[in-house]
Design an enzyme around this catalytic site. Structure first.
Site, PDB file in Angstrom:
ATOM      1  N   LYS A   1      43.349  88.940  31.946  1.00  0.00           N
ATOM      2  CA  LYS A   1      42.121  88.859  31.141  1.00  0.00           C
ATOM      3  C   LYS A   1      42.333  88.433  29.685  1.00  0.00           C
ATOM      4  O   LYS A   1      41.734  89.005  28.771  1.00  0.00           O
ATOM      5  CB  LYS A   1      41.404  90.223  31.136  1.00  0.00           C
ATOM      6  CG  LYS A   1      40.907  90.676  32.477  1.00  0.00           C
ATOM      7  CD  LYS A   1      40.252  92.027  32.413  1.00  0.00           C
ATOM      8  CE  LYS A   1      41.251  93.136  32.182  1.00  0.00           C
ATOM      9  NZ  LYS A   1      40.733  94.457  32.503  1.00  0.00           N
TER      10      LYS A   1
ATOM     11  N   ASP B   1      40.739 101.397  34.999  1.00  0.00           N
ATOM     12  CA  ASP B   1      39.282 101.579  34.843  1.00  0.00           C
ATOM     13  C   ASP B   1      38.560 101.824  36.171  1.00  0.00           C
ATOM     14  O   ASP B   1      37.551 102.530  36.226  1.00  0.00           O
ATOM     15  CB  ASP B   1      38.636 100.408  34.076  1.00  0.00           C
ATOM     16  CG  ASP B   1      38.995  99.039  34.620  1.00  0.00           C
ATOM     17  OD1 ASP B   1      39.835  98.950  35.535  1.00  0.00           O
ATOM     18  OD2 ASP B   1      38.440  98.038  34.133  1.00  0.00           O
TER      19      ASP B   1
HETATM   20  C1  BGC Z   1      43.091  94.143  35.949  1.00  0.00           C
HETATM   21  C2  BGC Z   1      42.702  95.438  36.604  1.00  0.00           C
HETATM   22  C3  BGC Z   1      41.354  95.912  36.113  1.00  0.00           C
HETATM   23  C4  BGC Z   1      40.324  94.802  36.274  1.00  0.00           C
HETATM   24  C5  BGC Z   1      38.943  95.202  35.779  1.00  0.00           C
HETATM   25  C6  BGC Z   1      41.972  93.115  36.078  1.00  0.00           C
HETATM   26  O1  BGC Z   1      42.293  91.967  35.358  1.00  0.00           O
HETATM   27  O2  BGC Z   1      44.262  93.615  36.512  1.00  0.00           O
HETATM   28  O3  BGC Z   1      43.684  96.429  36.381  1.00  0.00           O
HETATM   29  O4  BGC Z   1      40.961  97.040  36.840  1.00  0.00           O
HETATM   30  O5  BGC Z   1      40.756  93.656  35.565  1.00  0.00           O
HETATM   31  O6  BGC Z   1      38.950  95.534  34.441  1.00  0.00           O
END
Ligand code: BGC
Length: 467
Positions: A163, A199
């Site tokens: 992200k 989360d």
């Molecule tokens: C992460 C997860 C997270 C999800 C939602 C993903 O990019 O790898 O760990 O739960 O985003 O936030």
């Protein structure tokens, strides 16, 4: 619209370009079957190292039973904002006493780990000070929404950033240790025991307080992911947690379904636009499934389709604009605004004008169709993945019929006008033997982190084991 032959021709050409995004029911069933195999690979003792879907153990082995209580600090890091919360848990509620948002500047998201953790420790310090909590060393739930290999509830190694984060010196390191070191570097306050939480797990746990059959957590926001309660005997990748015959112990598994397809398993449904989004991202080849679904990427997919159709002279009289040609300018929230029932047309006009594009009524219609196609594909893919989970839980428990609850959070799910409806309809078709209730979680990841800490403390009190 529809009688003019020239218009008909334009629309049918547009439809041809959008065909690559369509996923009929049978295709979704096939995708769900592939994910099912990947779940087994991720859980397997000898296969998990190379598995695309990581199926990470969380060491959360119990959901709330409503008796938890106490005061907790929670940290929530996972998007562009970072939150600090003071949460009070008692018999009938989890209350946010106070919370504070701290921005994470873009440079910090790709700077050094030390800078990032110093910033976190500074925000926490400021909060503890302002709330007069300095002398209390409260237990802390840390929602850290990235894939982590958890060794224990307070030892969590970052596998990789996702992200848009890419801080140096953190991958492969224990995040709890980095946080504690940053707090010690300051030396002006301290924290109690720490519980690390994804989360999805926080969301499941916060909803589990209201509805004890909540055993799945799902996020469709900047990123996407889900967790669920798995039979401990199937979690072969954790050593030293043997289960005796007849025992029904469970552990929450963070699936990290965003990584589905990283080994090429989704090649047949990837479009040229998905490939371009991946190529230009800061982590090419990683989180293929997430890049087709989540808020960080949906707007960019739409932008690429808009550019293509304009170049093919099917939109805006063939004229692009500087803004339209700039990556990242079509924000994912525009999709929700364009697809709104009442104000959609008005919103579309404004968004296109702000992007320097001149549009007529046909353009408005086509732009909406593109947004609908991309958001609908996202909802259907999520449905296929969620169906894999509910079907798995039903089979695990040898039930003909499963009644269960999913705690959900994330802006794509919450804000889009019909995303949740489409997802729910599709998951019911893909998992007809399951009766699924959806609860949108409020402040889920923060409150949930407090709940994980509280449940961990309750289980320590009950059985004397360390959490
Ligand atoms: C992460 C997860 C997270 C999800 C939602 C993903 O990019 O790898 O760990 O739960 O985003 O936030």
């Amino acid at each position: 619209m529809g009688k003019d032959p020239q218009l008909e021709e334009t629309l049918s050409k547009v439809q041809k370009y959008l065909e690559c995004f369509h996923l009929p029911l049978e295709k979704l069933q096939e995708i769900s079957a592939r994910l099912k195999k990947d779940f087994n690979r991720g859980l397997g003792k000898h296969t998990h190292h190379r598995a695309a879907v990581k199926m990470l153990p969380t060491f959360v082995t119990a959901t709330p039973d409503g008796t938890e209580k106490g005061d907790f600090l929670a940290l929530d890091l996972g998007g562009t904002n970072f939150r600090v919360l003071h949460i009070r848990v008692n018999e009938d509620e989890q209350r946010v006493m106070k919370s504070q948002n701290c921005a994470i500047p873009q440079e910090m998201m790709v700077g050094t780990g030390e800078q990032l953790f110093d910033h976190i420790a500074a925000c926490l310090g400021e909060f503890v000070n302002s709330q007069d909590l300095k002398g209390q060393t409260l237990p802390l739930g840390f929602t850290f929404s990235f894939p982590c290999e958890q060794k224990e509830i307070d030892k969590s190694i970052l596998i990789r950033w996702t992200k848009g984060f890419n801080c140096s010196g953190v991958e492969g390191e224990d995040v709890v240790k980095l946080l504690k070191e940053a707090i010690h570097r300051r030396g002006d306050y301290d924290i109690g025991s720490v519980a690390m939480v994804n989360d999805t797990v926080g969301t499941m746990m916060s909803c589990g307080y209201k509805d004890q059959s909540c055993e799945i957590g799902m996020i469709i926001g900047t990123g996407t992911n889900a967790c669920y309660m798995e039979e401990l005997k199937n979690v072969k990748r954790v050593e030293g947690m043997e289960v005796k015959e007849g025992e029904n112990r469970r552990m929450c598994i963070n699936t990290e379904w965003g990584g589905f397809g990283d080994d090429g398993a989704l090649k047949d449904i990837l479009t040229e636009y998905d490939e371009e989004v991946d190529r230009t991202s800061i982590n090419p080849g990683i989180h293929t499934f997430e890049k087709m679904i989540s808020g960080m990427y949906l707007g960019e997919i739409v932008r690429l389709v808009l550019v293509k159709l304009t170049q093919e002279k099917l939109l805006f009289n063939g004229e692009t604009s500087k803004a339209l040609l700039t990556p990242g300018t079509f924000e994912t929230r525009f999709i929700s605004e364009i697809e709104k029932e009442d104000k959609g047309v008005e919103n579309t006009k404004k968004i296109l004008a702000d992007l320097g594009l001149t549009s007529n009524a046909v353009d408005l219609h086509i732009v909406r169709l593109i947004c609908d196609t991309i958001s609908s594909r996202s909802a259907r893919l999520c449905a296929a993945a969620l169906a894999t989970i509910v079907n798995r839980i039903r089979v695990n428990r040898k039930l003909d019929h499963l009644k269960t609850t999913v705690g959900v959070d994330g802006a794509v799910y919450r804000k889009h006008p019909n995303f949740s409806e489409e997802l729910q309809d599709m998951v019911r078709r893909l998992a007809p033997q399951c009766d699924i209730n959806f609860i949108v979680s409020e402040d889920g990841s923060g409150k949930g982190a407090a709940m994980v800490t509280a449940v961990a403390q309750r289980t320590v009190c009950l059985c004397g084991t360390r959490y």
